[in-house]
Design a protein around this motif. Structure first.
Motif, PDB file in Angstrom:
ATOM      1  N   SER A 115       2.154   6.795  -9.181  1.00 30.44           N
ATOM      2  CA  SER A 115       2.950   8.008  -9.044  1.00 30.44           C
ATOM      3  C   SER A 115       4.278   7.675  -8.377  1.00 30.44           C
ATOM      4  O   SER A 115       4.435   6.622  -7.750  1.00 30.44           O
ATOM      5  CB  SER A 115       2.193   9.033  -8.191  1.00 30.44           C
ATOM      6  OG  SER A 115       2.056   8.558  -6.852  1.00 30.44           O
ATOM      7  N   GLY A 116       5.228   8.575  -8.491  1.00 25.09           N
ATOM      8  CA  GLY A 116       6.541   8.356  -7.900  1.00 25.09           C
ATOM      9  C   GLY A 116       6.465   8.158  -6.398  1.00 25.09           C
ATOM     10  O   GLY A 116       7.139   7.286  -5.839  1.00 25.09           O
ATOM     11  N   PHE A 117       5.641   8.957  -5.720  1.00 28.69           N
ATOM     12  CA  PHE A 117       5.504   8.842  -4.268  1.00 28.69           C
ATOM     13  C   PHE A 117       4.899   7.498  -3.895  1.00 28.69           C
ATOM     14  O   PHE A 117       5.365   6.830  -2.959  1.00 28.69           O
ATOM     15  CB  PHE A 117       4.645   9.975  -3.727  1.00 28.69           C
ATOM     16  CG  PHE A 117       4.431   9.922  -2.243  1.00 28.69           C
ATOM     17  CD1 PHE A 117       5.498  10.096  -1.372  1.00 28.69           C
ATOM     18  CD2 PHE A 117       3.176   9.683  -1.712  1.00 28.69           C
ATOM     19  CE1 PHE A 117       5.313  10.039   0.004  1.00 28.69           C
ATOM     20  CE2 PHE A 117       2.980   9.621  -0.341  1.00 28.69           C
ATOM     21  CZ  PHE A 117       4.048   9.800   0.522  1.00 28.69           C
ATOM     22  N   ALA A 118       3.873   7.068  -4.640  1.00 32.60           N
ATOM     23  CA  ALA A 118       3.242   5.780  -4.357  1.00 32.60           C
ATOM     24  C   ALA A 118       4.234   4.643  -4.565  1.00 32.60           C
ATOM     25  O   ALA A 118       4.303   3.705  -3.755  1.00 32.60           O
ATOM     26  CB  ALA A 118       2.017   5.592  -5.237  1.00 32.60           C
ATOM     27  N   ARG A 119       5.016   4.708  -5.633  1.00 30.74           N
ATOM     28  CA  ARG A 119       5.983   3.651  -5.897  1.00 30.74           C
ATOM     29  C   ARG A 119       7.003   3.541  -4.772  1.00 30.74           C
ATOM     30  O   ARG A 119       7.441   2.442  -4.421  1.00 30.74           O
ATOM     31  CB  ARG A 119       6.705   3.888  -7.228  1.00 30.74           C
ATOM     32  CG  ARG A 119       5.858   3.621  -8.447  1.00 30.74           C
ATOM     33  CD  ARG A 119       6.720   3.443  -9.689  1.00 30.74           C
ATOM     34  NE  ARG A 119       7.579   4.576  -9.953  1.00 30.74           N
ATOM     35  CZ  ARG A 119       7.222   5.655 -10.649  1.00 30.74           C
ATOM     36  NH1 ARG A 119       5.987   5.747 -11.140  1.00 30.74           N
ATOM     37  NH2 ARG A 119       8.072   6.632 -10.866  1.00 30.74           N
TER      38      ARG A 119
END
Length: 216
Positions: A115-119
């Motif tokens: 996900s964008g947050f994880a990246r």
């Protein structure tokens, strides 16, 4: 099978050791502090550090497989790159072709599926950690051994869930959010993976049943 475990005192390695012997396998726990390894039938210990090629070679002779489940300090940006070549050398010297490496989801190209947050987390606070993992993954793939690399999602100390998803990375399109999985689930999955020859030369995601989406 006779399996040598590097990281037998860690969260995943210790649980793998227990579950492997319960499944009828023999385990050699290779550790800096063998006295920290839980005493149980089917487990023998050998003292040594990951960088000690001679000690690991001696411990691994006659084994069928080697599980590498070690992680250095977060501030150490080349821990795996320093140690994995020595582990590979020891495996070859001992005649052990089967090596399973516990990497981490977020390393290398696996981050593209996050996900964008994880990246954002992987590319900032954990950037050096994941870069080291990615480089080690490539070293093992180039080793000529019968490797498997597994990429667990975020892990936690909690009661085991009823199910675990083990999926080839090529078939995973996305890992939404920040799914977490108990250590025991990963350990059980690893017992199945290391004893299954069809997983050789594969990169596998270990996640929750709902913690992934297939490629389109």
């Amino acid at each position: 099978m006779k399996i040598v475990v590097l990281g037998a005192t860690g969260n995943v390695g210790s649980r793998f050791t227990t579950q492997a012997v319960k499944a009828g396998h023999q385990v050699v726990a290779f550790a800096r502090t063998p006295e920290a390894v839980q005493s149980q039938p089917g487990v023998t210990t050998a003292q040594g550090a990951a960088e000690d090629t001679a000690a690991l070679t001696a411990a691994a002779r006659g084994a069928d497989a080697l599980l590498v489940s070690i992680t250095g300090p977060m501030k150490d940006g080349d821990f795996m790159q320093r140690n994995l070549p020595k582990i590979i050398e020891a495996a070859k010297a001992a005649g052990v072709d089967r090596v399973v490496l516990v990497s981490a989801f977020g390393a290398g190209d696996t981050a593209q599926k996050a996900s964008g947050f994880a990246r954002l987390i992987y590319r900032t606070a954990l950037r050096r950690f994941f870069a080291d993992k990615a480089a080690a993954d490539q070293l093992l793939q180039a080793s000529g051994l019968d490797w498997t690399i597994v990429y667990p999602i975020n892990l936690k100390d909690a009661p085991a869930l009823p199910e675990t998803a083990v999926e080839p990375l090529a078939g995973v399109g996305r890992v939404p959010g920040l799914p977490t999985l108990p250590f025991d689930n990963v350990a059980a999955a690893l017992v199945g993976i290391i004893t299954d020859p069809t997983t050789t030369r594969q990169r596998l995601l270990i996640t929750t049943p709902r913690g992934w989406r297939p490629s389109r």
